[in-house]
Motif scaffolding. Structure first.
Motif, PDB file in Angstrom:
ATOM      1  N   GLU A 110      19.938  15.236  64.655  1.00 42.14           N
ATOM      2  CA  GLU A 110      19.315  16.185  65.579  1.00 42.14           C
ATOM      3  C   GLU A 110      17.897  16.515  65.119  1.00 42.14           C
ATOM      4  O   GLU A 110      17.669  16.869  63.956  1.00 42.14           O
ATOM      5  CB  GLU A 110      20.133  17.468  65.663  1.00 42.14           C
ATOM      6  CG  GLU A 110      21.539  17.280  66.230  1.00 42.14           C
ATOM      7  CD  GLU A 110      22.286  18.592  66.272  1.00 42.14           C
ATOM      8  OE1 GLU A 110      21.633  19.648  66.453  1.00 42.14           O
ATOM      9  OE2 GLU A 110      23.516  18.584  66.106  1.00 42.14           O
ATOM     10  N   ALA A 111      16.953  16.449  66.063  1.00 41.23           N
ATOM     11  CA  ALA A 111      15.560  16.730  65.733  1.00 41.23           C
ATOM     12  C   ALA A 111      15.376  18.151  65.210  1.00 41.23           C
ATOM     13  O   ALA A 111      14.560  18.399  64.317  1.00 41.23           O
ATOM     14  CB  ALA A 111      14.677  16.499  66.956  1.00 41.23           C
ATOM     15  N   SER A 112      16.159  19.085  65.753  1.00 44.39           N
ATOM     16  CA  SER A 112      16.029  20.483  65.318  1.00 44.39           C
ATOM     17  C   SER A 112      16.455  20.646  63.864  1.00 44.39           C
ATOM     18  O   SER A 112      15.830  21.399  63.102  1.00 44.39           O
ATOM     19  CB  SER A 112      16.863  21.399  66.215  1.00 44.39           C
ATOM     20  OG  SER A 112      18.239  21.059  66.150  1.00 44.39           O
ATOM     21  N   LYS A 113      17.500  19.922  63.438  1.00 45.64           N
ATOM     22  CA  LYS A 113      17.960  20.000  62.052  1.00 45.64           C
ATOM     23  C   LYS A 113      16.968  19.324  61.114  1.00 45.64           C
ATOM     24  O   LYS A 113      16.729  19.793  59.995  1.00 45.64           O
ATOM     25  CB  LYS A 113      19.340  19.358  61.911  1.00 45.64           C
ATOM     26  CG  LYS A 113      20.420  19.980  62.776  1.00 45.64           C
ATOM     27  CD  LYS A 113      20.626  21.445  62.447  1.00 45.64           C
ATOM     28  CE  LYS A 113      21.734  22.054  63.301  1.00 45.64           C
ATOM     29  NZ  LYS A 113      21.874  23.509  63.053  1.00 45.64           N
ATOM     30  N   ALA A 119      10.897  22.045  57.188  1.00 40.40           N
ATOM     31  CA  ALA A 119      10.244  23.347  57.040  1.00 40.40           C
ATOM     32  C   ALA A 119      10.636  24.015  55.718  1.00 40.40           C
ATOM     33  O   ALA A 119       9.793  24.624  55.041  1.00 40.40           O
ATOM     34  CB  ALA A 119      10.601  24.245  58.220  1.00 40.40           C
ATOM     35  N   ILE A 120      11.905  23.893  55.344  1.00 37.90           N
ATOM     36  CA  ILE A 120      12.347  24.480  54.072  1.00 37.90           C
ATOM     37  C   ILE A 120      11.669  23.770  52.910  1.00 37.90           C
ATOM     38  O   ILE A 120      11.194  24.406  51.958  1.00 37.90           O
ATOM     39  CB  ILE A 120      13.883  24.403  53.940  1.00 37.90           C
ATOM     40  CG1 ILE A 120      14.558  25.267  55.016  1.00 37.90           C
ATOM     41  CG2 ILE A 120      14.319  24.884  52.557  1.00 37.90           C
ATOM     42  CD1 ILE A 120      16.072  25.119  55.059  1.00 37.90           C
ATOM     43  N   PHE A 121      11.590  22.441  52.971  1.00 35.90           N
ATOM     44  CA  PHE A 121      10.908  21.684  51.915  1.00 35.90           C
ATOM     45  C   PHE A 121       9.449  22.107  51.806  1.00 35.90           C
ATOM     46  O   PHE A 121       8.915  22.278  50.696  1.00 35.90           O
ATOM     47  CB  PHE A 121      10.997  20.184  52.207  1.00 35.90           C
ATOM     48  CG  PHE A 121      12.157  19.502  51.530  1.00 35.90           C
ATOM     49  CD1 PHE A 121      11.941  18.467  50.649  1.00 35.90           C
ATOM     50  CD2 PHE A 121      13.457  19.899  51.769  1.00 35.90           C
ATOM     51  CE1 PHE A 121      13.001  17.827  50.020  1.00 35.90           C
ATOM     52  CE2 PHE A 121      14.519  19.277  51.161  1.00 35.90           C
ATOM     53  CZ  PHE A 121      14.294  18.234  50.277  1.00 35.90           C
ATOM     54  N   HIS A 141      14.186  31.966  46.613  1.00 39.93           N
ATOM     55  CA  HIS A 141      14.826  32.373  47.871  1.00 39.93           C
ATOM     56  C   HIS A 141      14.888  31.197  48.851  1.00 39.93           C
ATOM     57  O   HIS A 141      15.887  31.008  49.542  1.00 39.93           O
ATOM     58  CB  HIS A 141      14.064  33.541  48.502  1.00 39.93           C
ATOM     59  CG  HIS A 141      14.307  34.851  47.827  1.00 39.93           C
ATOM     60  ND1 HIS A 141      15.574  35.385  47.683  1.00 39.93           N
ATOM     61  CD2 HIS A 141      13.454  35.753  47.258  1.00 39.93           C
ATOM     62  CE1 HIS A 141      15.489  36.546  47.057  1.00 39.93           C
ATOM     63  NE2 HIS A 141      14.211  36.791  46.781  1.00 39.93           N
ATOM     64  N   HIS A 142      13.826  30.419  48.909  1.00 39.65           N
ATOM     65  CA  HIS A 142      13.839  29.254  49.787  1.00 39.65           C
ATOM     66  C   HIS A 142      14.866  28.225  49.313  1.00 39.65           C
ATOM     67  O   HIS A 142      15.511  27.560  50.133  1.00 39.65           O
ATOM     68  CB  HIS A 142      12.444  28.623  49.857  1.00 39.65           C
ATOM     69  CG  HIS A 142      11.456  29.426  50.648  1.00 39.65           C
ATOM     70  ND1 HIS A 142      11.626  29.705  51.996  1.00 39.65           N
ATOM     71  CD2 HIS A 142      10.283  30.005  50.291  1.00 39.65           C
ATOM     72  CE1 HIS A 142      10.609  30.431  52.424  1.00 39.65           C
ATOM     73  NE2 HIS A 142       9.778  30.620  51.419  1.00 39.65           N
ATOM     74  N   LEU A 146      18.027  26.699  51.347  1.00 41.21           N
ATOM     75  CA  LEU A 146      18.365  25.283  51.403  1.00 41.21           C
ATOM     76  C   LEU A 146      19.840  25.067  51.076  1.00 41.21           C
ATOM     77  O   LEU A 146      20.510  24.238  51.709  1.00 41.21           O
ATOM     78  CB  LEU A 146      17.487  24.502  50.416  1.00 41.21           C
ATOM     79  CG  LEU A 146      17.776  23.001  50.294  1.00 41.21           C
ATOM     80  CD1 LEU A 146      17.660  22.317  51.654  1.00 41.21           C
ATOM     81  CD2 LEU A 146      16.835  22.358  49.287  1.00 41.21           C
ATOM     82  N   GLY A 147      20.350  25.823  50.093  1.00 37.22           N
ATOM     83  CA  GLY A 147      21.765  25.723  49.768  1.00 37.22           C
ATOM     84  C   GLY A 147      22.639  26.082  50.960  1.00 37.22           C
ATOM     85  O   GLY A 147      23.650  25.419  51.242  1.00 37.22           O
ATOM     86  N   VAL A 148      22.256  27.123  51.690  1.00 38.49           N
ATOM     87  CA  VAL A 148      23.005  27.519  52.889  1.00 38.49           C
ATOM     88  C   VAL A 148      22.915  26.432  53.954  1.00 38.49           C
ATOM     89  O   VAL A 148      23.919  26.090  54.605  1.00 38.49           O
ATOM     90  CB  VAL A 148      22.466  28.855  53.438  1.00 38.49           C
ATOM     91  CG1 VAL A 148      23.106  29.180  54.789  1.00 38.49           C
ATOM     92  CG2 VAL A 148      22.720  29.983  52.442  1.00 38.49           C
ATOM     93  N   TRP A 149      21.723  25.875  54.142  1.00 39.99           N
ATOM     94  CA  TRP A 149      21.532  24.804  55.133  1.00 39.99           C
ATOM     95  C   TRP A 149      22.443  23.619  54.819  1.00 39.99           C
ATOM     96  O   TRP A 149      23.086  23.068  55.707  1.00 39.99           O
ATOM     97  CB  TRP A 149      20.071  24.372  55.138  1.00 39.99           C
ATOM     98  CG  TRP A 149      19.724  23.369  56.202  1.00 39.99           C
ATOM     99  CD1 TRP A 149      19.260  23.620  57.470  1.00 39.99           C
ATOM    100  CD2 TRP A 149      19.811  21.939  56.091  1.00 39.99           C
ATOM    101  NE1 TRP A 149      19.062  22.443  58.147  1.00 39.99           N
ATOM    102  CE2 TRP A 149      19.393  21.390  57.339  1.00 39.99           C
ATOM    103  CE3 TRP A 149      20.207  21.073  55.069  1.00 39.99           C
ATOM    104  CZ2 TRP A 149      19.368  20.022  57.564  1.00 39.99           C
ATOM    105  CZ3 TRP A 149      20.177  19.711  55.300  1.00 39.99           C
ATOM    106  CH2 TRP A 149      19.758  19.197  56.533  1.00 39.99           C
TER     107      TRP A 149
END
Length: 271
Positions: A110-113, A119-121, A141-142, A146-149
């Motif tokens: 998915e493009a959104s994912k 963005a996180i990177f 925090h970021h 990323l861990g949650v993602w």
């Protein structure tokens, strides 16, 4: 004793780092293609190119928008050609970030994912390179986000993940044992005995899962460590030989030249 695996010269960093994949291979393709393990988890994010990656004795293909989480201590190596682009995030030792405990190979369609991960990177990279107040805390925090993602993507893909075959389970157990004992001088027969199988059965399983024999995986791991120590340290060659379990420096030199095409001394001079 051999030093822990590391990314570049000097002591292995303990903090998070975000590094372009192409930069990893600048010191030689062996730095990414040969079997090795890190003492910290890492996340590969391929944005362009394709190839093969071997993790825990299992080879699979990778392509654009593949995110691959490799836990600490898991043996791996991957092809990195001229068209391979992306980033590697090393989380650092004892980062405190909640991450999946097993290898994860996520194909982000998915493009959104894809945009979320990119963005996180970018946010992590921005804070890691910043001299602003509390930049390290912001980066942490970021990393947590990323861990949650990752947890969400793993949960979403869990129903599609196939159960590992008996050969894949055996290859994974073998590479774990290999990573622990490759410096001891033990051979495939010794490792197979520890696993309760014959060397023939073990090699058959490895060939099925990654197209390589158990002996080839063992020698590749030892050769990576030998190259790393020759390139990144000033340890005498006889000390490197001893630390990797070779019976003599002469045997080490012959074995190294057979696989690397150069003697240890010539390899060190060329570096």
């Amino acid at each position: 004793m051999a030093q822990p695996a590391r990314l570049e010269g000097g002591a292995e960093p303990s903090a998070a780092r975000l590094i372009p994949i192409q930069r990893l291979a600048q010191g030689g393709r062996w730095r990414v293609e040969a079997m090795r393990a890190h003492s910290e988890p890492c996340l590969l994010w391929f944005t362009r190119g394709q190839g093969r990656i071997t993790i825990g004795g299992v080879t699979r293909g990778y392509g654009p928008h593949n995110a691959i989480l490799i836990p600490a201590g898991v043996m791996h190596g991957f092809e990195a050609g001229p068209q391979t682009h992306g980033m590697v995030l090393f989380f650092g030792r004892n980062s405190g970030i909640d991450l999946p405990m097993t290898v994860q190979h996520l194909r982000i369609r998915e493009a959104s994912k894809q945009a979320e991960l990119s963005a996180i990177f970018e946010a992590i990279q921005r804070e890691l390179g910043s001299d602003k107040a509390n930049a390290a805390r912001a980066a942490q925090h970021h990393l947590g986000l990323l861990g949650v993602w990752l947890e969400r993507q793993v949960e979403a893909a869990s129903d599609e993940a196939p159960r590992p075959t008996a050969s894949k389970r055996l290859a994974a157990r073998f590479t774990q044992l290999l990573e622990r004992d490759f410096r001891t001088g033990l051979g495939v027969a010794d490792l197979a005995e520890s696993l309760g199988v014959t060397p023939t059965h073990l090699s058959r399983a490895c060939r099925e899962t990654c197209g390589r024999s158990a002996s080839d995986l063992l020698q590749d791991r030892r050769l990576f460590e030998a190259r790393r120590l020759l390139a990144d340290t000033e340890l005498p060659i006889k000390e490197i030989s001893r630390s990797l379990g070779f019976t003599s420096p002469a045997y080490f030199s012959r074995a190294f030249q057979h696989r690397a095409g150069k003697t240890p001394s010539a390899f060190r001079r060329a570096g």
